[in-house]
Design an enzyme around this catalytic site. Structure first.
Site, mmCIF file in Angstrom:
data_model
loop_
_atom_site.group_PDB
_atom_site.id
_atom_site.type_symbol
_atom_site.label_atom_id
_atom_site.label_comp_id
_atom_site.label_asym_id
_atom_site.label_seq_id
_atom_site.Cartn_x
_atom_site.Cartn_y
_atom_site.Cartn_z
ATOM 1 N N ASP A 74 -4.464 -44.039 -6.724
ATOM 2 C CA ASP A 74 -4.203 -42.622 -6.521
ATOM 3 C C ASP A 74 -3.345 -42.513 -5.258
ATOM 4 O O ASP A 74 -3.282 -43.452 -4.445
ATOM 5 C CB ASP A 74 -5.495 -41.803 -6.409
ATOM 6 C CG ASP A 74 -5.234 -40.309 -6.682
ATOM 7 O OD1 ASP A 74 -4.048 -39.891 -6.657
ATOM 8 O OD2 ASP A 74 -6.200 -39.558 -6.912
HETATM 9 C C1 BGC Z 1 -4.142 -36.673 -7.434
HETATM 10 C C2 BGC Z 1 -3.697 -37.349 -8.720
HETATM 11 C C3 BGC Z 1 -2.218 -37.168 -8.921
HETATM 12 C C4 BGC Z 1 -1.500 -37.716 -7.700
HETATM 13 C C5 BGC Z 1 0.009 -37.591 -7.800
HETATM 14 C C6 BGC Z 1 -3.296 -37.073 -6.252
HETATM 15 O O1 BGC Z 1 -3.574 -36.254 -5.161
HETATM 16 O O2 BGC Z 1 -5.496 -36.966 -7.181
HETATM 17 O O3 BGC Z 1 -4.409 -36.835 -9.808
HETATM 18 O O4 BGC Z 1 -1.801 -37.766 -10.095
HETATM 19 O O5 BGC Z 1 -1.920 -37.001 -6.552
HETATM 20 O O6 BGC Z 1 0.417 -36.280 -7.668
#
Ligand code: BGC
Length: 735
Positions: free
Chosen positions: A231
């Site tokens: 993530d």
């Molecule tokens: C989120 C993810 C997301 C990623 C990219 C993170 O803060 O938890 O779900 O895909 O950002 O935007």
């Protein structure tokens, strides 16, 4: 024999290390000289968020290109229909192709452990089977278009509070039975291109650095062959992450992580083969690169979004006022009818290409806002105006729900109530209006207690995507027959929710104290009343289910059969829900009943459809902590046909051979465990040759002393015990 060409052979350690973190927020590093192309990723999950210009961000603070906002996962979960999830994913795949996106960051299959989780709108359900089936359908359909998926957030990311650090303290049985199965199903059934590791820690170890999770379970047990992507910002120690099985750190860190990886290889701290393994998986992602497709038809996607949204809303209550006749004089109250809320905040926020409010979709209604979404304005005047309008209509439809500021990625909710001004409005309007219908727009569930009995019908729309207004009009006027079912229980009060005592934890830890009793598993086992159970949802027609039977097929598998009759006047879809419960007593706590199979069937008015639902071994099994394996307890298991998780319409008891578990006995095992052991138990009393033991083994005495560890029994017997006997018996139980 010569080895086939491997691009890794030509890479320096520096280049390899560089490939293991992003070039920026949304792309991987290319190495042009070697023909290594960059791969582009984008959020996800219910529409695309492609940011063309720097600075890009993962919080959706900056603009993104217009794209279709399809119904979010909360809605797809409520459809109970994998075909709906698949059609959404397929359309997103087409848009991704046209934008040059190779991998879409979704779906999210985390379990709704608490209704307060700020991100519940991005997740399917409180149940792992429903989440897994919807997630797998999404991934299969997306990847058929040539676009890769990223199933997230692996794992136990069930709250937003302190999400970047908190340790989800959860026992392995609970992980295996509740929090991992949706991921497992998606991985095994749909082979996603990537799995996204979560921010949080699990039992103290960051998910992105957790070898047990990323390597032993994900690859070793489930056979995952794609890449693990972190993530955004979830990696704390890039060396530990690679060692644990992480392949790609996102977003890029300006070369810092690469430098640490190079240093670790040089110092011998990290074996270069570990780097190679991760590089191989990142290079393999290039398989998802494809030619940019032609322009998409955004109008057609809007129509599709409307059609699919109508399959998701849940009719909770209806005293007959719905569907509305075209000639009915209708008052529409509530700002949300004009300014719809159709998606949640955070990284999944789509810059919707079109927006269709309920008011856009209907004609000839009287409208009053009733309240404001930002809390400005004079509530008394707004309410009085709405009440006067409602009193003059035949039916009043109130649009209520949660304002955007109340739920989003990044924080959890603190209450399940609607805003006070809306509650006052509903009560006042319901008193004045001849008939009142409430339509709800919210990402996580809201409680209905304060006004439920005052109104005549409730349609729970959750968040339905950009065409939600049109879909709600289709449902209210009966153009479409409602067929959604709750994927999440609506409790009477927050304090009744099974995770309440331990959500969201504190001081860096959240204890999953309710263990497997999550959602309806908790309410049914603890006998707690709910407002609407998991699986509930009404239709404009009526269904009867009959001839429920279950056939055991051997190897602890079975098939359940039933016939669904549409006994009403309209065509409609019914969701057949099969639960398994009340297993024979075993060594672990089990929920009262668990959803083990479901299918949504379309049945024309007056007709019948027969359905068959397979029940695999896992439908009857629990996770045994001692054996680290799934075990089916021998004996009678109850297979139940549920209208919802609380309304069981038919029940069949089946006998399963189950697993004869041979546990290793030690001096720490209890006297009772020795007596019940399939190998040494039957002759134990004779073998020990002691009157004392013979007496102790009598049921009424055993109850009191059965829990004595064998060591204590041995001490009691002293010299009377034949030499070496205990060791011999223990060795017979070793596997
Ligand atoms: C989120 C993810 C997301 C990623 C990219 C993170 O803060 O938890 O779900 O895909 O950002 O935007």
């Amino acid at each position: 024999m010569t080895r086939p060409h491997d691009a890794r052979d030509e890479l320096t350690v520096e280049q390899k290390a560089m490939l293991l973190s992003g070039r920026d927020s949304w792309t991987t590093h290319p190495i042009d000289d070697l023909g290594i192309a960059s791969v582009t990723v984008s959020d996800g999950p219910h529409g695309l968020r492609v940011q063309d210009d720097a600075p890009a961000d993962n919080l959706a603070l900056m603009a993104s290109r217009p794209a279709t906002c399809f119904p979010p996962a909360v809605a797809l979960g409520s459809s109970w229909d994998p075909a709906v999830a698949a059609r959404v994913a397929e359309a997103i795949g087409r848009e991704a192709r046209s934008f040059g996106v190779d991998i879409v960051l979704g779906p999210g299959v985390n379990i709704k452990r608490s209704p307060l989780c700020g991100r519940n709108f991005e997740y399917f359900s409180e149940d792992p089977l429903l989440s897994g089936v919807q997630g797998a359908a999404y991934v299969r359909a997306l990847q058929k278009t040539g676009v890769g998926a990223s199933v997230k957030h692996f794992a136990a990311n069930n709250q937003e509070t302190d999400r970047m650090r908190v340790s989800a303290d959860v026992d392995e049985q609970t992980l295996r039975e509740i929090y991992l199965p949706a991921f497992e199903r998606v991985v095994k059934d749909a082979q996603p291109a990537t799995v996204m590791s979560a921010y949080n820690r699990i039992n103290g170890v960051y998910a992105s650095q957790n070898r047990w999770l990323l390597t032993d379970v994900l690859r070793g047990e489930w056979g995952f062959t794609g890449a693990v992507v972190s993530d955004w910002g979830a990696v704390h120690d890039p060396v530990a992450a690679v060692r644990a099985g992480l392949d790609l750190e996102m977003p890029g860190t300006g070369g810092r992580s690469a430098a640490r990886l190079v240093e670790a290889v040089r110092s011998g701290d990290l074996d270069e083969t570990e780097l190679d393994r991760a590089v191989g998986r990142v290079l393999a992602l290039a398989a998802w690169r494809a030619e940019k497709a032609e322009e998409i038809d955004l109008d057609a996607h809007h129509r599709l979004a409307r059609e699919l949204a109508a399959q998701c809303a849940v009719l909770l209550k209806n005293d007959g006022v719905l569907p509305l006749a075209p000639s009915t004089r209708v008052a529409v109250i509530g700002e949300l009818a004009r300014t719809p809320r159709f998606q949640g905040g955070g990284s999944s926020r789509v810059n919707a290409a079109r927006t269709e409010s309920f008011l856009d979709a209907v004609t000839d209604v009287d409208f009053r806002p009733g309240y404001t979404l930002d809390g400005n304005g004079d509530p008394d005047r707004l309410r009085a105006d709405a009440v006067a309008c409602a009193a003059a209509a035949e039916v009043t439809v109130i649009f209520a729900g949660l304002p955007e500021a109340e739920e989003s990625e990044g924080f959890d909710r603190t209450t399940l109530e609607l805003p006070a001004a809306q509650i006052d409005l509903i009560k006042a309007v319901a008193t004045a209006a001849p008939k009142t219908v409430v339509v709800l727009s919210n990402g996580g569930i809201v409680t209905l207690e304060e006004w439920h009995d005052d109104v005549d019908a409730i349609l729970e729309g959750f968040l339905l995507g950009q065409a939600g207004g049109g879909a709600l009009a289709d449902l209210l006027y009966g153009v479409v027959n409602p067929s959604g079912r709750l994927a999440e229980t609506i409790p009477r009060r927050l304090a009744h929710t099974p995770s309440h005592a331990t959500f969201p934890g504190g001081q860096g830890h959240v204890l999953y104290g309710e263990r497997t009793l999550v959602g309806y598993r908790g309410y049914t086992t603890l006998d707690r009343p709910v407002r609407y159970p998991f699986g509930h949802g009404l239709s404009y027609t009526t269904f009867e289910t009959k001839d429920f039977s279950v056939e055991v097929l051997g190897a602890d598998t079975a098939v359940a059969r039933t016939t669904v009759a549409n006994t009403g006047e309209r065509d409609g879809s019914h969701v057949v829900q099969v639960y398994v419960g009340e297993p024979p007593a075993g060594p672990v706590q089990r929920p009262r009943r668990e959803l083990r199979a479901f299918t949504k069937v379309f049945v024309p008015a007056g007709q019948e459809v027969s359905v068959e639902l397979p029940l695999d071994r896992r439908a009857f099994a629990y996770w045994d902590l001692e054996l680290s394996d799934w075990v089916v307890t021998p004996g009678e298991h109850s297979v139940q046909l549920g209208r919802d998780s609380e309304t069981i319409e038919a029940e069949v008891s089946v006998h399963l051979d189950g697993d004869v578990v041979v546990r290793e006995l030690t001096l720490d095992s209890t006297f009772q465990e020795w007596l019940e052991h399939p190998i040494v138990g039957p002759t134990l009393v004779d073998d020990l040759k002691s009157d004392l033991v013979r007496d102790a083994a009598q049921p009424h005495i055993l109850r009191g002393i059965g829990s004595l560890p064998m060591q204590k029994v041995v001490n009691l017997l002293g010299d009377n015990l034949p030499a070496g006997l205990i060791d011999t018996l223990m060795s017979k139980t070793r596997r």
